[in-house]
Design an enzyme around this catalytic site. Sequence first.
Site, PDB file in Angstrom:
ATOM      1  N   ARG A  93       0.979  -1.221  -0.104  1.00 32.75           N
ATOM      2  CA  ARG A  93      -0.184   0.121   0.060  1.00 32.75           C
ATOM      3  C   ARG A  93       0.941   1.051  -0.124  1.00 32.75           C
ATOM      4  NH1 ARG A  93      -4.368   1.521   4.529  1.00 32.75           N
ATOM      5  NH2 ARG A  93      -4.874   3.802   3.892  1.00 32.75           N
ATOM      6  N   CYS A 169     -18.770  -1.717   2.641  1.00 29.27           N
ATOM      7  CA  CYS A 169     -18.025  -0.654   2.884  1.00 29.27           C
ATOM      8  C   CYS A 169     -18.555   0.085   4.014  1.00 29.27           C
ATOM      9  CB  CYS A 169     -17.877   0.379   1.599  1.00 29.27           C
ATOM     10  SG  CYS A 169     -16.924   1.675   1.876  1.00 29.27           S
ATOM     11  N   HIS A 199     -17.123   3.936  -2.857  1.00 31.45           N
ATOM     12  CA  HIS A 199     -16.083   5.140  -2.890  1.00 31.45           C
ATOM     13  C   HIS A 199     -16.809   5.930  -3.769  1.00 31.45           C
ATOM     14  CE1 HIS A 199     -12.882   2.973  -0.353  1.00 31.45           C
ATOM     15  NE2 HIS A 199     -13.969   2.900   0.194  1.00 31.45           N
ATOM     16  N   TYR A 253     -14.765  10.265  -0.253  1.00 30.86           N
ATOM     17  CA  TYR A 253     -13.694  10.107  -1.322  1.00 30.86           C
ATOM     18  C   TYR A 253     -14.180  10.952  -2.539  1.00 30.86           C
ATOM     19  CZ  TYR A 253     -11.767   5.778   0.910  1.00 30.86           C
ATOM     20  OH  TYR A 253     -11.160   4.941   1.730  1.00 30.86           O
TER      21      TYR A 253
HETATM   22  P1  NAD Z   1      -3.934  -6.014   6.734  1.00 28.29           P
HETATM   23  O1  NAD Z   1      -2.706  -5.398   6.144  1.00 28.29           O
HETATM   24  O2  NAD Z   1      -3.707  -6.129   8.277  1.00 28.29           O
HETATM   25  O3  NAD Z   1      -4.152  -7.518   6.312  1.00 28.29           O
HETATM   26  C1  NAD Z   1      -4.939  -8.396   6.720  1.00 28.29           C
HETATM   27  C2  NAD Z   1      -4.253  -9.746   6.732  1.00 28.29           C
HETATM   28  O4  NAD Z   1      -4.426 -10.161   5.209  1.00 28.29           O
HETATM   29  C3  NAD Z   1      -3.000  -9.562   6.877  1.00 28.29           C
HETATM   30  O5  NAD Z   1      -2.828 -10.582   8.307  1.00 28.29           O
HETATM   31  C4  NAD Z   1      -2.186 -10.769   5.921  1.00 28.29           C
HETATM   32  O6  NAD Z   1      -1.320 -11.491   6.278  1.00 28.29           O
HETATM   33  C5  NAD Z   1      -3.479 -11.170   5.347  1.00 28.29           C
HETATM   34  N1  NAD Z   1      -3.472 -11.787   3.810  1.00 28.29           N
HETATM   35  C6  NAD Z   1      -2.624 -11.287   2.758  1.00 28.29           C
HETATM   36  N2  NAD Z   1      -2.676 -12.055   1.764  1.00 28.29           N
HETATM   37  C7  NAD Z   1      -3.782 -13.038   2.205  1.00 28.29           C
HETATM   38  C8  NAD Z   1      -3.934 -14.074   1.247  1.00 28.29           C
HETATM   39  N3  NAD Z   1      -3.796 -14.280   0.152  1.00 28.29           N
HETATM   40  N4  NAD Z   1      -4.928 -14.910   2.278  1.00 28.29           N
HETATM   41  C9  NAD Z   1      -5.290 -14.590   3.353  1.00 28.29           C
HETATM   42  N5  NAD Z   1      -4.988 -13.817   4.167  1.00 28.29           N
HETATM   43  C10 NAD Z   1      -4.078 -12.805   3.504  1.00 28.29           C
HETATM   44  O7  NAD Z   1      -5.245  -5.230   6.110  1.00 28.29           O
HETATM   45  P2  NAD Z   1      -5.930  -4.203   7.089  1.00 28.29           P
HETATM   46  O8  NAD Z   1      -5.544  -2.889   6.962  1.00 28.29           O
HETATM   47  O9  NAD Z   1      -6.647  -4.953   8.171  1.00 28.29           O
HETATM   48  O10 NAD Z   1      -7.056  -4.537   5.741  1.00 28.29           O
HETATM   49  C11 NAD Z   1      -7.762  -5.605   5.243  1.00 28.29           C
HETATM   50  C12 NAD Z   1      -8.447  -5.439   4.118  1.00 28.29           C
HETATM   51  O11 NAD Z   1      -9.747  -4.793   4.468  1.00 28.29           O
HETATM   52  C13 NAD Z   1      -7.978  -4.640   3.165  1.00 28.29           C
HETATM   53  O12 NAD Z   1      -7.849  -4.939   1.799  1.00 28.29           O
HETATM   54  C14 NAD Z   1      -8.570  -3.074   3.257  1.00 28.29           C
HETATM   55  O13 NAD Z   1      -8.282  -2.392   2.009  1.00 28.29           O
HETATM   56  C15 NAD Z   1      -9.864  -3.463   3.657  1.00 28.29           C
HETATM   57  N6  NAD Z   1     -10.970  -2.288   4.055  1.00 28.29           N
HETATM   58  C16 NAD Z   1     -11.704  -2.161   3.376  1.00 28.29           C
HETATM   59  C17 NAD Z   1     -12.604  -1.497   4.119  1.00 28.29           C
HETATM   60  C18 NAD Z   1     -14.061  -1.203   3.227  1.00 28.29           C
HETATM   61  O14 NAD Z   1     -14.730  -0.345   3.474  1.00 28.29           O
HETATM   62  N7  NAD Z   1     -14.336  -2.141   2.326  1.00 28.29           N
HETATM   63  C19 NAD Z   1     -12.508  -0.641   5.488  1.00 28.29           C
HETATM   64  C20 NAD Z   1     -11.241  -1.118   5.938  1.00 28.29           C
HETATM   65  C21 NAD Z   1     -10.300  -1.843   5.328  1.00 28.29           C
HETATM   66  C1  G6P Z   2     -12.372   3.681   4.900  1.00 33.07           C
HETATM   67  C2  G6P Z   2     -12.843   3.129   3.831  1.00 33.07           C
HETATM   68  C3  G6P Z   2     -11.949   1.718   3.522  1.00 33.07           C
HETATM   69  C4  G6P Z   2     -10.637   2.094   3.481  1.00 33.07           C
HETATM   70  C5  G6P Z   2     -10.388   2.570   4.901  1.00 33.07           C
HETATM   71  C6  G6P Z   2      -8.740   2.864   5.136  1.00 33.07           C
HETATM   72  O1  G6P Z   2     -13.198   3.203   5.967  1.00 33.07           O
HETATM   73  O2  G6P Z   2     -14.145   2.803   3.479  1.00 33.07           O
HETATM   74  O3  G6P Z   2     -12.480   1.176   2.437  1.00 33.07           O
HETATM   75  O4  G6P Z   2      -9.859   0.885   3.565  1.00 33.07           O
HETATM   76  O5  G6P Z   2     -11.261   3.885   5.242  1.00 33.07           O
HETATM   77  O6  G6P Z   2      -8.627   2.985   6.441  1.00 33.07           O
HETATM   78  P1  G6P Z   2      -6.867   3.042   7.145  1.00 33.07           P
HETATM   79  O7  G6P Z   2      -7.074   3.331   8.330  1.00 33.07           O
HETATM   80  O8  G6P Z   2      -6.714   1.689   6.457  1.00 33.07           O
HETATM   81  O9  G6P Z   2      -6.349   4.059   6.254  1.00 33.07           O
HETATM   82 MN    MN Z   3     -14.523   1.471   1.874  1.00 34.31          MN
END
Ligand code: NAD
Ligand code: G6P
Ligand code: MN
Length: 433
Positions: A93, A169, A199, A253
């Site tokens: 990232r 989301c 977004h 966003y």
């Molecule tokens: P993170 O960096 O902690 O990753 C979570 C876990 O995924 C890690 O422990 C990693 O080892 C694991 N991982 C990586 N590749 C993998 C695979 N092939 N199979 C299984 N596990 C795997 O991430 P985070 O900051 O906790 O965010 C997790 C995800 O959620 C991200 O993709 C982020 O963009 C998403 N997210 C989405 C929203 C939303 O609004 N939809 C909000 C927040 C975060």
């Molecule tokens: C918002 C969005 C997520 C995004 C997150 C990032 O919640 O909806 O899609 O992943 O922000 O938060 P962070 O703490 O990882 O910057």
């Molecule tokens: Mn989101």
Amino acid sequence: GIKIVTIGGGSSYTPELIEGFIKRYDELPVREIWLVDINKGKDKLNIVGNLAKRMVEKAGLPIDIHLTLNRREALKDADFVTTQFRVGLLDARAKDERIPLKYDVIGQETNGPGGLFKGLRTIPVILDICKDMEELCPDAWLVNFTNPAGMVTEAVLRYSPIKKVVGLCNVPIGMKMGIAKALDVDDSRVQVDFAGLNHMVFGLDVYLDGKSVKDQVITALGNPENEMTMKNIAGFAWDRDFIKGISLIPCGYHRYYFKTDEMLAEEKESSVTKGTRAEVVQQLEKDLFELYKDPELNVKPPQLEKRGGAYYSEAACSLINSIYNDKRDIQPVNTRNNGAIASIPDESAIEISCVITKEGPKPIAIGDLPVAVRGLVQQIKSFERMAAEAAVTGDYRTALVAMTINPLVPSDTIAKKILDDMLEAHKEDLPQF
Ligand code: NAD
Ligand code: G6P
Ligand code: MN
């Protein structure tokens, strides 16, 4: 009882999810939660998984928490599969956010060139998960939180046989909470009609106790005191005349598109002074995992609110609850359009208020989006489709087209430079190229 499988279980967001299931246990009897990760995430999985175990123990509930690196073992007979993984972890990232800045382009891990690359890394993995699901739990629902959630949901709808997929989301809930705060009322009295893409979602109307208060909210949005944004997005106030002119409630966003120069200047500056958001989050994550290690801790710590994903568990657990109990309440989710927005193809993913039934989300048709934003929404959908196609085919020219048509990228020549630079930087996580 219900079997939940969470892929990317080592995420620092896992305690959110566990808290959500604990709170709803009476209605939603979850018996097993399988937290799945990969070898690289093993330490995180153990730390957060042990916290999860302490949380259910403290709640006194018969929920078994399993920690595993074996996805296929976990998926067997699952009822709901939630995904929250990050291919390449936060280091990837940081590259997504930093490399484009060299070319005076916002990176942004979901909307900009960063989002394209996050999609290229993620889509092959999600399609593999879908293959496993088809074989091991063909009746399960896939609840995808992994970003770019809109593009990922689009890819599942187009390139996998899985039909029971919902993209999630926290932005729409965040908007509703922000509106309630600006109006100084309890959020249970506020309803928003959402439509658009992930977004790229708009509030078309907003109600307080069933009566439209859109004009009041639009006035509040032009007031810099109401920081209606997410933790990860600089909260610049909207231009009052613009916001009144457009007469829609934008999401946080939208600042990347309607305030591109201010956002770029802010990101360039903060990338020097405090690091990109990924770099800030790396420190937050370290601090969180230090807390999670404490054997006395058995609840979700409030420090998790510093992450952008606040209310994640509200979104995920309410959705699962409403599917399981056929609640037919209204929730904003990413689902197949099916004609709900006329200017978007039926088979594409949109983010829209839906009635949530046992058969899944039924989008509430809006006719069409207002003409002022219709083109931008179509442009982003085209970007998502080209990006998903590039992720599946590994075709360089398709990726270049996706990069070039992204509204944050000014030209084909700059698109090519960013693309080449990022393909090189991410090559380990992009076997298809
Ligand atoms: P993170 O960096 O902690 O990753 C979570 C876990 O995924 C890690 O422990 C990693 O080892 C694991 N991982 C990586 N590749 C993998 C695979 N092939 N199979 C299984 N596990 C795997 O991430 P985070 O900051 O906790 O965010 C997790 C995800 O959620 C991200 O993709 C982020 O963009 C998403 N997210 C989405 C929203 C939303 O609004 N939809 C909000 C927040 C975060
Ligand atoms: C918002 C969005 C997520 C995004 C997150 C990032 O919640 O909806 O899609 O992943 O922000 O938060 P962070 O703490 O990882 O910057
Ligand atoms: Mn989101």
